[in-house]
Scaffold this active site. Sequence first.
Site, PDB file in Angstrom:
ATOM      1  N   ARG A 194       0.863  -1.199   0.000  1.00  0.00           N
ATOM      2  CA  ARG A 194       0.000   0.000   0.000  1.00  0.00           C
ATOM      3  C   ARG A 194       0.900   1.249   0.000  1.00  0.00           C
ATOM      4  NH1 ARG A 194      -1.584  -0.462   6.397  1.00  0.00           N
ATOM      5  NH2 ARG A 194      -0.032   1.000   7.109  1.00  0.00           N
ATOM      6  N   ASP A 206       6.107  -7.441   1.432  1.00  0.00           N
ATOM      7  CA  ASP A 206       5.413  -6.801   2.564  1.00  0.00           C
ATOM      8  C   ASP A 206       5.089  -7.864   3.598  1.00  0.00           C
ATOM      9  OD1 ASP A 206       3.612  -5.028   4.164  1.00  0.00           O
ATOM     10  OD2 ASP A 206       3.634  -3.773   2.382  1.00  0.00           O
ATOM     11  N   TYR A 243      11.323   7.592  15.535  1.00  0.00           N
ATOM     12  CA  TYR A 243      11.217   7.627  14.071  1.00  0.00           C
ATOM     13  C   TYR A 243      12.311   8.520  13.476  1.00  0.00           C
ATOM     14  CZ  TYR A 243       8.793   8.308   9.545  1.00  0.00           C
ATOM     15  OH  TYR A 243       8.454   8.366   8.207  1.00  0.00           O
ATOM     16  N   LYS A 266      15.404   7.649  10.908  1.00  0.00           N
ATOM     17  CA  LYS A 266      15.469   8.242   9.573  1.00  0.00           C
ATOM     18  C   LYS A 266      16.800   8.987   9.367  1.00  0.00           C
ATOM     19  CE  LYS A 266      11.493   6.682   8.070  1.00  0.00           C
ATOM     20  NZ  LYS A 266      11.422   5.688   6.986  1.00  0.00           N
ATOM     21  N   THR A 272      -0.696   9.067   2.721  1.00  0.00           N
ATOM     22  CA  THR A 272      -0.867   7.603   2.808  1.00  0.00           C
ATOM     23  C   THR A 272      -1.453   7.315   4.186  1.00  0.00           C
ATOM     24  OG1 THR A 272       1.262   7.251   3.855  1.00  0.00           O
ATOM     25  CG2 THR A 272       1.243   7.285   1.440  1.00  0.00           C
TER      26      THR A 272
HETATM   27  P1  NAD Z   1       2.145   3.118   4.900  1.00  0.00           P
HETATM   28  O1  NAD Z   1       1.956   2.883   6.353  1.00  0.00           O
HETATM   29  O2  NAD Z   1       0.952   3.207   4.035  1.00  0.00           O
HETATM   30  O3  NAD Z   1       3.096   1.999   4.273  1.00  0.00           O
HETATM   31  C1  NAD Z   1       4.104   1.341   4.985  1.00  0.00           C
HETATM   32  C2  NAD Z   1       4.229  -0.064   4.436  1.00  0.00           C
HETATM   33  O4  NAD Z   1       5.319  -0.712   5.128  1.00  0.00           O
HETATM   34  C3  NAD Z   1       2.965  -0.897   4.686  1.00  0.00           C
HETATM   35  O5  NAD Z   1       2.600  -1.604   3.511  1.00  0.00           O
HETATM   36  C4  NAD Z   1       3.396  -1.846   5.793  1.00  0.00           C
HETATM   37  O6  NAD Z   1       2.723  -3.090   5.809  1.00  0.00           O
HETATM   38  C5  NAD Z   1       4.877  -2.024   5.472  1.00  0.00           C
HETATM   39  N1  NAD Z   1       5.623  -2.538   6.619  1.00  0.00           N
HETATM   40  C6  NAD Z   1       5.550  -2.166   7.911  1.00  0.00           C
HETATM   41  N2  NAD Z   1       6.347  -2.931   8.670  1.00  0.00           N
HETATM   42  C7  NAD Z   1       6.959  -3.811   7.828  1.00  0.00           C
HETATM   43  C8  NAD Z   1       7.906  -4.847   7.990  1.00  0.00           C
HETATM   44  N3  NAD Z   1       8.402  -5.170   9.214  1.00  0.00           N
HETATM   45  N4  NAD Z   1       8.325  -5.532   6.895  1.00  0.00           N
HETATM   46  C9  NAD Z   1       7.817  -5.230   5.679  1.00  0.00           C
HETATM   47  N5  NAD Z   1       6.915  -4.270   5.443  1.00  0.00           N
HETATM   48  C10 NAD Z   1       6.491  -3.569   6.520  1.00  0.00           C
HETATM   49  O7  NAD Z   1       2.996   4.467   4.816  1.00  0.00           O
HETATM   50  P2  NAD Z   1       3.856   5.117   3.620  1.00  0.00           P
HETATM   51  O8  NAD Z   1       3.734   6.574   3.727  1.00  0.00           O
HETATM   52  O9  NAD Z   1       3.569   4.481   2.315  1.00  0.00           O
HETATM   53  O10 NAD Z   1       5.334   4.739   4.103  1.00  0.00           O
HETATM   54  C11 NAD Z   1       6.360   4.373   3.196  1.00  0.00           C
HETATM   55  C12 NAD Z   1       7.681   4.921   3.689  1.00  0.00           C
HETATM   56  O11 NAD Z   1       7.686   6.341   3.600  1.00  0.00           O
HETATM   57  C13 NAD Z   1       8.019   4.600   5.140  1.00  0.00           C
HETATM   58  O12 NAD Z   1       9.395   4.274   5.249  1.00  0.00           O
HETATM   59  C14 NAD Z   1       7.739   5.885   5.861  1.00  0.00           C
HETATM   60  O13 NAD Z   1       8.470   6.012   7.063  1.00  0.00           O
HETATM   61  C15 NAD Z   1       8.162   6.882   4.815  1.00  0.00           C
HETATM   62  N6  NAD Z   1       7.625   8.239   4.971  1.00  0.00           N
HETATM   63  C16 NAD Z   1       6.277   8.466   4.992  1.00  0.00           C
HETATM   64  C17 NAD Z   1       5.806   9.771   5.115  1.00  0.00           C
HETATM   65  C18 NAD Z   1       4.332  10.087   5.115  1.00  0.00           C
HETATM   66  O14 NAD Z   1       3.971  11.228   5.471  1.00  0.00           O
HETATM   67  N7  NAD Z   1       3.460   9.210   4.710  1.00  0.00           N
HETATM   68  C19 NAD Z   1       6.718  10.831   5.224  1.00  0.00           C
HETATM   69  C20 NAD Z   1       8.076  10.560   5.215  1.00  0.00           C
HETATM   70  C21 NAD Z   1       8.519   9.261   5.075  1.00  0.00           C
END
Ligand code: NAD
Length: 256
Positions: free
Chosen positions: A16, A37, A148, A152, A183
């Site tokens: 996702r 995933d 977090y 990062k 997301t």
């Molecule tokens: P999200 O929560 O929709 O997606 C995260 C995905 O990681 C999910 O599909 C989840 O099942 C998977 N996941 C979690 N733990 C896991 C594990 N142990 N092994 C394998 N998969 C695992 O959120 P997103 O925004 O799509 O996040 C993607 C990346 O972007 C992440 O690294 C997040 O920290 C980073 N990020 C997100 C944002 C934001 O605002 N959404 C901002 C900066 C960075």
Amino acid sequence: MGKLDGRVVIVTGAARGQGEQEARLFVAEGASVVVADVLDDQGKKLAEELGSLYVHLDVGEEADWHAAVAAAKEAYGHVDGLVNNAGILRFNALLDTPLDEFMQVVRVNQVGCFLGVKAVAPEMADGGTIVNTASYTGVTGMAAVGAYAATKHAIVGLTRVAALELAPRHIRVNAMCPGAIDTAMANPARLDPAADPEEASRALDGLYRKLVPLGRIGRPEEVARLALFLSCDDSSYITGQPFVIDGGWLAGVSIV
Ligand code: NAD
């Protein structure tokens, strides 16, 4: 001609969010994508739609990484790209953060990236690419997300070292630093069947209008386009760098 024709790329956390959009875009650009995933039902459904391989991969488990790489090689013969996208977020003031919670975030975000580089780079052909997903909080602080932000920042450091050590094999390693992206992580309404996620998105746009110069929350498709840039030859002379994608949030403050 696609920008990733013939490439085989593992995308973690691809069921996702940003990972899903990366998988969709990479397939559209000609790559064979391994959708990885822990959300097996969602991941399998996406992989089926894309004609991709799904693997159950908990990024904190070294054995899962070896199994995923073996499955990718069996299906496609080689692996030459990795997007370390999986991540989790926990909100807590530092002084209230239990050690278990801190370590849970470290295990997925930081150890997950490390294990990904360690498992995949030895199998990569020369010319491979690794894109690590850090964050806006990998280059600046943010209250209430201490665990977090620590992981990062660590990902940015790991990216630089990996870039130096893998450059002789022409494997490029870069990091993405997204600001707020629409997301489930920033918009939990996306996980609530009773909620209207689009209405929640509009509310978030309203919030970020005040915080972000470009006046809205980012879209996962926009991060996917940065991941594509860093995974294809358009970025052939770039390695070891963090790329902020945040609508100008980090540019500074405006007093007018
Ligand atoms: P999200 O929560 O929709 O997606 C995260 C995905 O990681 C999910 O599909 C989840 O099942 C998977 N996941 C979690 N733990 C896991 C594990 N142990 N092994 C394998 N998969 C695992 O959120 P997103 O925004 O799509 O996040 C993607 C990346 O972007 C992440 O690294 C997040 O920290 C980073 N990020 C997100 C944002 C934001 O605002 N959404 C901002 C900066 C960075």
